[in-house]
Design a protein around this motif. Sequence first.
Motif, PDB file in Angstrom:
ATOM      1  N   CYS A   1       0.978  -1.292  -0.083  1.00 31.84           N
ATOM      2  CA  CYS A   1      -0.042  -0.075  -0.195  1.00 31.84           C
ATOM      3  C   CYS A   1       0.845   1.232   0.006  1.00 31.84           C
ATOM      4  N   ASP A   2       0.130   2.237  -0.424  1.00 33.33           N
ATOM      5  CA  ASP A   2       0.978   3.411  -0.492  1.00 33.33           C
ATOM      6  C   ASP A   2       0.655   4.677   0.687  1.00 33.33           C
ATOM      7  N   GLY A   3      -0.413   4.229   1.483  1.00 28.08           N
ATOM      8  CA  GLY A   3      -0.618   5.191   2.645  1.00 28.08           C
ATOM      9  C   GLY A   3      -1.607   4.372   3.585  1.00 28.08           C
ATOM     10  N   PHE A   4      -1.746   4.952   4.842  1.00 24.64           N
ATOM     11  CA  PHE A   4      -2.270   3.965   5.785  1.00 24.64           C
ATOM     12  C   PHE A   4      -3.069   5.352   6.734  1.00 24.64           C
ATOM     13  N   VAL A   5      -4.407   5.267   6.968  1.00 23.62           N
ATOM     14  CA  VAL A   5      -5.164   6.074   7.929  1.00 23.62           C
ATOM     15  C   VAL A   5      -5.432   5.268   8.943  1.00 23.62           C
ATOM     16  N   PHE A   6      -5.099   5.601  10.193  1.00 21.74           N
ATOM     17  CA  PHE A   6      -5.354   4.999  11.609  1.00 21.74           C
ATOM     18  C   PHE A   6      -6.241   5.971  12.349  1.00 21.74           C
ATOM     19  N   GLN A   7      -7.144   5.315  13.255  1.00 25.43           N
ATOM     20  CA  GLN A   7      -7.745   6.410  14.160  1.00 25.43           C
ATOM     21  C   GLN A   7      -7.371   6.685  15.497  1.00 25.43           C
ATOM     22  N   THR A   8      -6.305   5.971  15.990  1.00 25.16           N
ATOM     23  CA  THR A   8      -5.743   6.163  17.101  1.00 25.16           C
ATOM     24  C   THR A   8      -4.049   5.805  17.140  1.00 25.16           C
ATOM     25  N   GLU A   9      -3.392   6.453  17.840  1.00 23.05           N
ATOM     26  CA  GLU A   9      -2.041   6.064  18.199  1.00 23.05           C
ATOM     27  C   GLU A   9      -1.839   4.735  18.263  1.00 23.05           C
ATOM     28  N   ASP A  10      -2.498   4.064  19.064  1.00 26.55           N
ATOM     29  CA  ASP A  10      -2.165   2.606  19.651  1.00 26.55           C
ATOM     30  C   ASP A  10      -2.546   1.726  18.384  1.00 26.55           C
ATOM     31  N   ALA A  11      -3.520   2.145  17.339  1.00 25.22           N
ATOM     32  CA  ALA A  11      -3.681   1.243  16.232  1.00 25.22           C
ATOM     33  C   ALA A  11      -2.471   1.237  15.554  1.00 25.22           C
ATOM     34  N   LYS A  12      -2.116   2.525  15.422  1.00 20.29           N
ATOM     35  CA  LYS A  12      -0.714   2.776  14.219  1.00 20.29           C
ATOM     36  C   LYS A  12       0.265   1.914  14.820  1.00 20.29           C
ATOM     37  N   LYS A  13       0.519   1.907  16.101  1.00 17.84           N
ATOM     38  CA  LYS A  13       1.683   1.150  16.802  1.00 17.84           C
ATOM     39  C   LYS A  13       1.822  -0.222  16.505  1.00 17.84           C
ATOM     40  N   TYR A  14       0.431  -1.052  16.418  1.00 20.18           N
ATOM     41  CA  TYR A  14       0.411  -2.256  15.974  1.00 20.18           C
ATOM     42  C   TYR A  14       1.545  -2.741  14.923  1.00 20.18           C
ATOM     43  N   PHE A  15       1.439  -1.798  13.809  1.00 16.43           N
ATOM     44  CA  PHE A  15       2.306  -2.314  12.620  1.00 16.43           C
ATOM     45  C   PHE A  15       3.599  -1.929  12.395  1.00 16.43           C
ATOM     46  N   MET A  16       4.384  -2.651  11.360  1.00 14.39           N
ATOM     47  CA  MET A  16       5.651  -2.572  11.316  1.00 14.39           C
ATOM     48  C   MET A  16       6.096  -1.036  11.009  1.00 14.39           C
ATOM     49  N   SER A  17       7.492  -0.778  11.276  1.00 13.98           N
ATOM     50  CA  SER A  17       7.765   0.556  11.176  1.00 13.98           C
ATOM     51  C   SER A  17       7.302   1.316   9.887  1.00 13.98           C
ATOM     52  N   ASN A  18       7.603   0.463   8.600  1.00 12.27           N
ATOM     53  CA  ASN A  18       7.680   0.951   7.396  1.00 12.27           C
ATOM     54  C   ASN A  18       6.250   1.274   7.052  1.00 12.27           C
ATOM     55  N   VAL A  19       5.261   0.844   7.725  1.00 10.44           N
ATOM     56  CA  VAL A  19       3.724   1.065   7.850  1.00 10.44           C
ATOM     57  C   VAL A  19       3.333   2.497   8.507  1.00 10.44           C
ATOM     58  N   GLN A  20       3.823   2.566   9.840  1.00  6.30           N
ATOM     59  CA  GLN A  20       3.767   3.613  10.569  1.00  6.30           C
ATOM     60  C   GLN A  20       4.382   5.100   9.738  1.00  6.30           C
ATOM     61  N   GLU A  21       5.420   4.796   9.253  1.00  9.15           N
ATOM     62  CA  GLU A  21       6.181   5.848   8.527  1.00  9.15           C
ATOM     63  C   GLU A  21       5.288   6.527   7.401  1.00  9.15           C
ATOM     64  N   LYS A  22       4.447   5.519   6.986  1.00  8.01           N
ATOM     65  CA  LYS A  22       3.541   5.989   5.879  1.00  8.01           C
ATOM     66  C   LYS A  22       2.165   6.284   6.188  1.00  8.01           C
ATOM     67  N   GLY A  23       1.920   6.167   7.480  1.00  4.85           N
ATOM     68  CA  GLY A  23       0.810   6.497   8.042  1.00  4.85           C
ATOM     69  C   GLY A  23       0.250   7.826   8.667  1.00  4.85           C
ATOM     70  N   THR A  24      -0.913   8.054   9.038  1.00  7.11           N
ATOM     71  CA  THR A  24      -1.480   9.156   9.615  1.00  7.11           C
ATOM     72  C   THR A  24      -2.796   8.925  10.487  1.00  7.11           C
ATOM     73  N   ILE A  25      -2.832   9.856  11.466  1.00  8.13           N
ATOM     74  CA  ILE A  25      -4.022   9.450  12.409  1.00  8.13           C
ATOM     75  C   ILE A  25      -5.106  10.370  12.142  1.00  8.13           C
ATOM     76  N   ILE A  26      -6.211  10.138  11.719  1.00  8.15           N
ATOM     77  CA  ILE A  26      -7.334  11.075  11.444  1.00  8.15           C
ATOM     78  C   ILE A  26      -8.659  10.649  12.028  1.00  8.15           C
ATOM     79  N   PRO A  27      -9.125  11.281  13.088  1.00 11.81           N
ATOM     80  CA  PRO A  27     -10.472  10.592  13.795  1.00 11.81           C
ATOM     81  C   PRO A  27     -11.753  10.984  12.514  1.00 11.81           C
ATOM     82  N   ASN A  28     -12.770  10.296  13.253  1.00 10.74           N
ATOM     83  CA  ASN A  28     -13.991  10.328  12.642  1.00 10.74           C
ATOM     84  C   ASN A  28     -14.787  11.745  12.425  1.00 10.74           C
TER      85      ASN A  28
END
Length: 361
Positions: free
Chosen positions: A137-164
């Motif tokens: 994938c090219d990018g990732f949108v998570f809802q919380t920091e805890d959700a983001k932390k589950y994934f590998m560092s390369n996923v976290q680096e391309k991700g962002t947190i946006i609430p509903n």
Amino acid sequence: MKKIMFVIGVLSNGGAERVISTLSKEMSNQGYEVSIVTIFGDNNNYIDDKRIKLYPIKQSYSNKVLRALSIMRMTRQLIKKKNPDIIVSFDATINIYTILSCMGIKNKLVVSERNDPYQNPTNKHIRKVRDILYRFCDGFVFQTEDAKKYFMSNVQEKGTIIPNPIMPDLPYWEEGNYDKTIITASRLTEQKNLPMLIDAYVNVSKRFPDYKLKIFGVGELREKLMDRVRELNLQDRVFLPGFSKNIHNEIKKSHLFVISSNYEGISNSMLEALAIGTPVISTDSPIGGAKMFIKNEENGILTRVGDTNQLSEAISQILSNHRFAIKLSTEARKIREELHPTTISNRWIEYLREIYNSESK
């Protein structure tokens, strides 16, 4: 970036579906060409805006493998035909379908996690497949920091947190002008731990016998919950009305809104209840969505996951203290500005533009 395509299961009875509906309308208002692919059929309770193009996938295979292959083939054909600038897929299981459908296609793909990645999907092998596929994938949108932390560092680096986002025209709870009703709205699944809510209601009803419990939503546990209601002889006090298109007015006219989940991303119905101002109780469930927005005993109440007694006590605290309920309501409504759909939509657009203009995977 001009053309945005969302991919979801269906457009009925769910928080992710409401989020896509809200984002689609806001993005259309800003001139984007928005389409939505629903890979599990044409159920639609949310989209009536003619600017938004709907592409439901229908197939009749009973065999699971053939059905999955058909969904991916038809999704891939739609993507190649419509050629969106960017594809946004919602929900872990749907994300798997979308990633496989996009293999070898150059369109940018962003996936959004809408739940607790540690526990959703419930099948650990499917979770493993998801974790492996996310590298494509090219990018990732998570809802919380805890959700983001589950994934590998390369996923976290391309991700962002946006609430509903929440709808801008929600009604307001009127203090002193509500029914003696406790309400919730969710899918009727194991995750939501609705039996605990019913048990807590039983405890509370001994002190507040005039109050009723309404559980709005649909799901595979409906009959099991109905059996529990009949077993407790509560048919005239606990109701399961199903899905409601008028859920916000149902929340508005209730005394209290409760989320009893074992885990959540961020509950849309919880956010909407906060914005309406109906006093809210939620379990402090992983992955932290509730505690992002509820400050305990300031704008709502947080209770321990699975703790029936604490939930009963929290419900009784609000029902017995009108001044406290009004305080929670007044503070909770402040969430409206933070989660206004234009504000959240702009954050999505800014991130999608960043991904669209980035180098390929």
